[in-house]
Design a protein around this motif. Sequence first.
Motif, short mmCIF file in Angstrom:
data_model
loop_
_atom_site.label_atom_id
_atom_site.label_comp_id
_atom_site.label_asym_id
_atom_site.label_seq_id
_atom_site.Cartn_x
_atom_site.Cartn_y
_atom_site.Cartn_z
N ARG A 1 17.29 73.68 33.67
CA ARG A 1 17.12 72.25 33.39
C ARG A 1 18.45 71.53 33.11
O ARG A 1 18.64 70.40 33.56
CB ARG A 1 16.17 72.07 32.20
CG ARG A 1 15.71 70.62 32.01
CD ARG A 1 15.01 70.11 33.26
NE ARG A 1 14.69 68.69 33.15
CZ ARG A 1 13.50 68.23 32.77
NH1 ARG A 1 12.53 69.08 32.48
NH2 ARG A 1 13.27 66.94 32.71
N PHE A 2 19.38 72.14 32.35
CA PHE A 2 20.61 71.43 32.02
C PHE A 2 21.44 71.14 33.27
O PHE A 2 21.85 69.98 33.49
CB PHE A 2 21.41 72.22 30.98
CG PHE A 2 22.66 71.52 30.50
CD1 PHE A 2 22.65 70.17 30.17
CD2 PHE A 2 23.86 72.21 30.38
CE1 PHE A 2 23.80 69.52 29.73
CE2 PHE A 2 25.02 71.58 29.94
CZ PHE A 2 24.98 70.23 29.61
N PRO A 3 21.70 72.14 34.14
CA PRO A 3 22.42 71.80 35.39
C PRO A 3 21.68 70.78 36.24
O PRO A 3 22.31 69.92 36.88
CB PRO A 3 22.54 73.15 36.11
CG PRO A 3 22.47 74.16 35.02
CD PRO A 3 21.52 73.58 34.02
N LEU A 4 20.35 70.82 36.23
CA LEU A 4 19.58 69.85 37.00
C LEU A 4 19.78 68.45 36.45
O LEU A 4 19.96 67.49 37.22
CB LEU A 4 18.09 70.23 36.97
CG LEU A 4 17.14 69.22 37.67
CD1 LEU A 4 17.52 69.04 39.13
CD2 LEU A 4 15.70 69.66 37.51
N GLU A 5 19.73 68.30 35.13
CA GLU A 5 19.95 66.99 34.52
C GLU A 5 21.35 66.46 34.89
O GLU A 5 21.52 65.28 35.17
CB GLU A 5 19.81 67.07 33.01
CG GLU A 5 18.39 67.26 32.52
CD GLU A 5 17.53 66.02 32.73
OE1 GLU A 5 18.08 64.93 32.96
OE2 GLU A 5 16.28 66.16 32.70
#
Length: 821
Positions: free
Chosen positions: A726-730
């Motif tokens: 999720r963090f890289p996607l955000e």
Amino acid sequence: MKTVFYTLLCSLILLPCTCVSAQNTATKKTPTIEAKIAGMDKKDGYFDFYWDDDAGKIYLEIDRFDEEFLYVNSLAAGLGSNDIGLDRNQLGNTRVVYFDRVGPQVMLRQRNLGYRAISDNPDEVASVRDAFAQSTLAGFKVAAKTGDRVLVDLTPMLLTDAHGVISRLKRNKQGSYKIDASRSAVYLPKTKNFPKNSEFEASITFAGEATGRQLRSVTPTSGAFTLRMHHSFVELPDDNYTPRAFDPRSGYNARSYADYATPIDQPLVKRFIPRHRLEKKDPSAAMSEPVEPIIYYLDRGAPEPVKSALLEGARWWNQAYEAAGYKNAFQVEVLPEGADPMDVRYNVINWVHRSTRGWSYGSSVTDPRTGEIIKGHVLLGSLRVRQDFLLAQGLIKAYGKDGTTPDPRLEEMALARLRQLSAHEVGHTIGLAHNFAASTNNRASVMDYPHPYITLKDGEVDFSQAYAVGIGEWDKQTIKYGYSDFPEGADEAAELQKILAENQAKGLRYISDSDARPQGSSQPDAHLWDNGESPIVEMNRLLALRKHALDNFSEANIPVGMPLSELESVFVPVYLMHRYQVEAVAKMIGGYHYDYGVRGEQVSPRVRPVSIEEQKAATQALLMTLSPSTLGFNGKLSGLIPPPAMGYSRNRELFSTQNGGGFDPLAMAQSAADNTFTFLLHPHRLARIAEQAALGPLGGYPSLEDYLETIRIEVNRNVRKNTTNRFPLELAMMVDKRFVAHLIQLAANKDISERVRSVAFSKLRQMLGPLSNANNLTPIEVHDHYLSVTINQFLTDPRSVEISPAPKLPDGSPIGCGGFH
């Protein structure tokens, strides 16, 4: 009858009184100087003056009219705010002036030296003089006279806002102020007289209402604050100085004037360089002592070990003068006790304190007629040394041993930078301009802005090469050009051309401010705060060093007892370590190699585009800075750094946040990504990309459409390949949004190339996707829907879409990642 009688009686009584009064007025004489100055304290010197203690006034004796001299105003005691820019010992204007007496009045008039006629014909000289406005700086009433000598009250002039404080505050929106005469007075401790200069100082109180935070932050009572203005009357140099011609390749600043007596086949504007007067005792000798050395004096207020570092760095310039054939011609000493740094007899290096760190300056008092430097004047901001300490602090476990004693390498690096800074600013005061191409020439000049060259060796951070030591090869060549004393009979113009030819033979590059500073600059060989001949290689090296520092960042970067929230101030320069290299790499895209060549040099072509391969590599290097792997970091850091502790607060040195004031990884990544897009998508850069594609053969340089598509593909790929974390996607979705935001800004900008606007419109239309009505959308589907709505709204009604700016980066220059200009 009574009325007539009394009227007549009053007339007879009053008439004699009226006649006596008129007689007294007619016989009243201007007193002699000797009578007026009785009981006053006389100060002998260049202009004799007298102190009237009872009246609190300075009376100036003038016995030379129409004789030119220099008038220099300055700020002896400042405000302490780098943002406002009113610093202690700051030089003001330098003017050639003269006193002109007209009956009971004396005028201080300024010559207009920007327009002249260098001619033996007095009528031709007068025609130019009368064609352009002169200035009258002050007017005085004669208070006493003896023969051709007069006495005037100088005090009103001394109590004016000579330094332009009121207008500076208004311009910076800090408040509206006026001088309060009741709280202003002559400052006697710094009012002195010497054989060739008269020095006056006044304590000026400004009263008003502060409207700006910057002013309130540095004044004890913002409604009334006091500064000190200094005024110098200085004898002009004799006529034995010969100006030296300016050449755009020389590395010097230029002084100029329009000479209307110039033959029609010659340039109207005459250009010459500023420099100190320096002559060999024996011009025929390869190495000779000077007739009179150049001596600089260091502010006595500089503490150790700063003082020793500043002395050492400034003394480096003697190496350059030795290369020009002088022995011990450039000296640096501590200012003698009791000497006034504002005294024009002293070249001074001032150690200046401000509430925030900021720029340092090298300026000078220069004879406007010839360019001869009379006084070199350096201002060094004291807080900059702390920023270099901070830069090093974030790279290693600075307090890893006992938790309280910093690693000695931090101070060593900070002092190394001070030596370089001292040399750099002194360089300006001896006439030199910036050379921002020196970093590509193995650090050939101290006149570049150096980023610390810190390396990784066997997994350990190495500070040993952080800053270069000594004067560079370019600096030696510039001193040769400006200060070589050629033997009698030598052709000076030819000798100067030889020095410039040597520069070219040695491969020494020179590019200065106007071609290096603009965000959209096309010059890939010149940048501020960079290192290395290849910007791309240096970018990769910096990113590796940055990753090492982020992976190892911990509590050990700050001392025991310091609030953990203060880790963020140490973290910021590490996270933005590649900030300036982004700009350096961007200049390769749509860039052109060029220099300040003149006709006759055997160099071809003078202007050539950066190669296709290098531009493609530069684009990929910048796209790497937009990747989640670069924008992200070890997740443990977000759990390590709390919001500011009680008694501390967020400030300009920290990232702007969107989460209420705590450590905000997404906001700071957005700031960094937006910085890259600012350079990738600068309108001037995009216009040059289109230009290079149009001028080259088909299949040559990529089109602007291809360039934007390359960016779109990479940005979109990062979104699609990070669906499980999720963090890289955000981070990837945030970058995608900023890309669209920049395209919309380009398409809406009516002041840029229409070609760029049209391609931005086309790219937005290409990116327009279908609008989804489904429920339970995935994060990527929500993201795509948001972009489609935004793009569709803009294409339908461009004025209806307002782009939210990314969180502001901490202020950048003068050094590191948070500074103030």
